[in-house]
Scaffold this active site. Structure first.
Site, PDB file in Angstrom:
ATOM      1  N   CYS A 216       1.061  -1.023  -0.618  1.00 48.95           N
ATOM      2  CA  CYS A 216      -0.408  -0.159  -0.322  1.00 48.95           C
ATOM      3  C   CYS A 216       0.862   1.480  -0.105  1.00 48.95           C
ATOM      4  CB  CYS A 216      -0.941  -0.060   0.998  1.00 48.95           C
ATOM      5  SG  CYS A 216      -2.129  -1.968   1.517  1.00 48.95           S
TER       6      CYS A 216
ATOM      7  N   HIS B 184      -9.196   4.043  -0.857  1.00 42.18           N
ATOM      8  CA  HIS B 184      -7.678   3.853  -1.250  1.00 42.18           C
ATOM      9  C   HIS B 184      -7.253   2.353  -2.281  1.00 42.18           C
ATOM     10  CE1 HIS B 184      -4.264   2.212   0.772  1.00 42.18           C
ATOM     11  NE2 HIS B 184      -4.036   1.061   1.117  1.00 42.18           N
TER      12      HIS B 184
END
Lengths: 389, 389
Positions: free
Chosen positions: B85, B335
């Site tokens: 991420c 996200h």
């Protein structure tokens, strides 16, 4: 540009090791490289790591911190770089850049791929993600098929035959036969290549590299670090270039030449202040025999149309004027895709410094070139290595 | 170190767009950033691109050349960077390094993730490759479960409650409600957070960020390039740090603190010549509400044990002393994992230059920090942005 010293390099044995984990293989290569360099893990300022299919093969992404941990360097930023089969070449390039940027004096660069733990069709499917899924893979394209198209286009434009290609496989097996790290340490005959099952005409089974597990790593340092620490590091990377092409073959104006390699070579030669005529030996990306031909021409070592006969005429064999793939190349040494670009640099440094089993072929060599290609040569990394000390 | 100017930035709308391809989304963001910068694609010297799960989600690896093609810059080397991420934060860091190394005057940095075209369980399985497959995932660990462990460890060491965490979700939705790029442009109440289905105690559904499609990109230039070309680029990256930790939680001495963030922040602050006291606002990686707490403490913005009450006390809200996640954060903005780190930099630059819809909250701000974390904070990228012109 400041030469970047190669302080140490190491690879695992290349081959079929379905039970060796990726972290274990990279630990062996990375720790081996640090030991050869005489550098402690905590002196590493940056780690660049190539890997292509770990998310498929080991269900493992985010391998930067994992590999940093495996060589005990959690204080250094660790970054995974992916550019298909050129991933490790790109990792080497990032290490060079990190040192040039002033943010690192010592960079560990390398890569790993684990491929034989999957079923062959799974590995093949994973490798296919290096091509354009929307416009190539979904239409039925395979990598042997794509390189077959490139070979046919080459034959049509310049001439050439399966015998010419077979000579490349024979040569690279000759070289691999004396490389103890190589997956295939045996020679093959032209007849064996020509009689092997056809994969995608004119690419036969022995025109293709194998599926390989393995890891490779090198320690790079700045000139000043090497001198201050009295390192035994006579070989330097003096040029580092990358080049790009359209991902899909159909988008390129010509497929019997590799623009990405030409661009990468231009940058690398320019940085090093050398030209193709200065090159004494080369390690190139021969994932298929035709790929070696395209690489030699992309690097400017042969004129377009002249690379095809180089192996058959003996020019690129160990006792030729320009030995190519003295390591055995991807064909015989093996091709753990995320590690290959680093292993080319590691073996080239050994060839130049006289510590490689095949160094005897090039006792006076001072300039070597490595060429690592991704996909159907949509991305290429080229490095120029020279004896500087 | 030389400040690196941000000449332009752009993101796609974040949300559920299962039919938008990755190349299309990145083309929108990348071309948008170049247009805002007033820079032609052929002026780009290097492209760094973050992506985490494209090999699973789109059957597409080797996205460097593909994305270069999508913004018409095949003459620039394009490199995919993956750190789960934190992939795009790492891509930004590589762009900074490329300019500092002298090999680039203009770097396009960004990332893309496509997540909603898969079944949810496939997306979850792909995301899980950001943790340690051998020692975490195979034992049944999930990401909500891992962050629940971190929250429980925090509560045990320092105290805190689900109400404290809920205040973070409420705050970030308040901010996202006025961000036209955000996936969730609506407010929520504390009751809604506390009454939501439990995912892994104490992590409830509204403590978690959504699954998002999107892309983001920024154009970085050297100081000299910005000045010579008269660019309107008042914001600069003045510090860029990365930090690592063990991939598996079990290998860390403590899990209520994030060493990787501390290391990354140390480097970034040091390069910028600022400290936590100088920071006016922050965009941090709130993949779960507890992650925002850990980020604030890792960045040194709050002492250990004091970050938990920051939102509830209003310190980190838009009208507080230290606004955090004015964009809406991962919680409300969304996200898309490979794009998030770049979108933080893009929105922070807009907040500082006064062009963000939420800039009114910080009219006098001059120093902002971005914090992008991979996995269970095993890798972190921190950037310091400042108004310099």
């Amino acid at each position: 540009m400041e030469p970047i010293r190669i302080a140490g390099g190491s690879s695992t044995e290349f081959g079929e090791f379905p039970n060796r984990t990726g972290r274990e293989m990279f630990a062996e290569a990375g720790q081996g490289a640090l030991e050869k360099a005489g550098i402690e893990p905590n002196e590493v300022d940056a780690l660049y790591y190539g890997n292509f299919m770990g998310q498929d093969a080991e269900n493992q992404g985010h391998q930067g911190p994992l590999m940093a941990e495996s060589i005990a360097t959690l204080d250094a930023p660790a970054t995974r770089v992916e550019s298909a089969c050129a991933s490790a070449g790109f990792a080497v390039a990032e290490g060079v850049k990190a040192i040039r940027s002033g943010s690192a004096d010592v960079a560990l660069v390398g890569g790993m791929e684990r491929m034989n733990n999957l079923e062959t069709e799974e590995t093949t499917a994973s490798l296919a993600t290096a091509a354009d899924d929307l416009y190539e893979i979904r239409e039925g394209m395979t990598f042997p098929g794509a390189y077959a198209l490139m070979a046919e286009a080459y034959f049509e434009e310049f001439g050439g035959s399966r015998e010419d290609l077979a000579a490349i496989a024979v040569k690279n097996h000759e070289n691999g036969a004396t490389n103890p790290k190589a997956q295939f340490q045996f020679e093959i005959t032209t007849e064996k290549v020509l009689d092997a099952p056809m994969v995608a005409d004119p690419v036969g089974l022995f025109d293709a590299c194998p599926i390989t597990d393995g890891a490779s790593a090198a320690v790079l340092t700045s000139e000043s670090y090497a001198e201050e620490h009295g390192l035994d590091a006579p070989i330097a990377i003096t040029g580092s270039g990358r080049g790009m092409d359209n991902l899909a073959l159909q988008d390129r104006p010509a497929i019997a030449q590799t623009k990405a390699a030409e661009k990468a070579a231009d940058v690398a030669y320019d940085e090093a202040g050398v030209g193709p005529d200065d090159v004494d030996l080369a390690e190139v990306h021969d994932c298929f025999t035709i790929a070696e031909v395209l690489a030699l021409e992309g690097l400017g070592l042969f004129e377009p149309g002249e690379g095809i006969s180089a192996a058959r005429e003996g020019i690129t064999s160990a006792d030729g004027d320009l030995p190519v793939n003295l390591s055995g190349g991807l064909k015989a040494k093996g091709h753990p895709v995320g590690a290959t670009g680093a292993s080319q640099v590691v073996e080239m440094a050994q060839l130049l410094e006289g510590t490689h089993p095949n160094s005897d072929a090039v006792p006076d060599a001072t300039v070597g070139v490595t060429h690592n290609a991704g996909g159907t040569v949509a991305s290429v990394s080229v490095h120029v290595l020279e004896v500087v000390a």
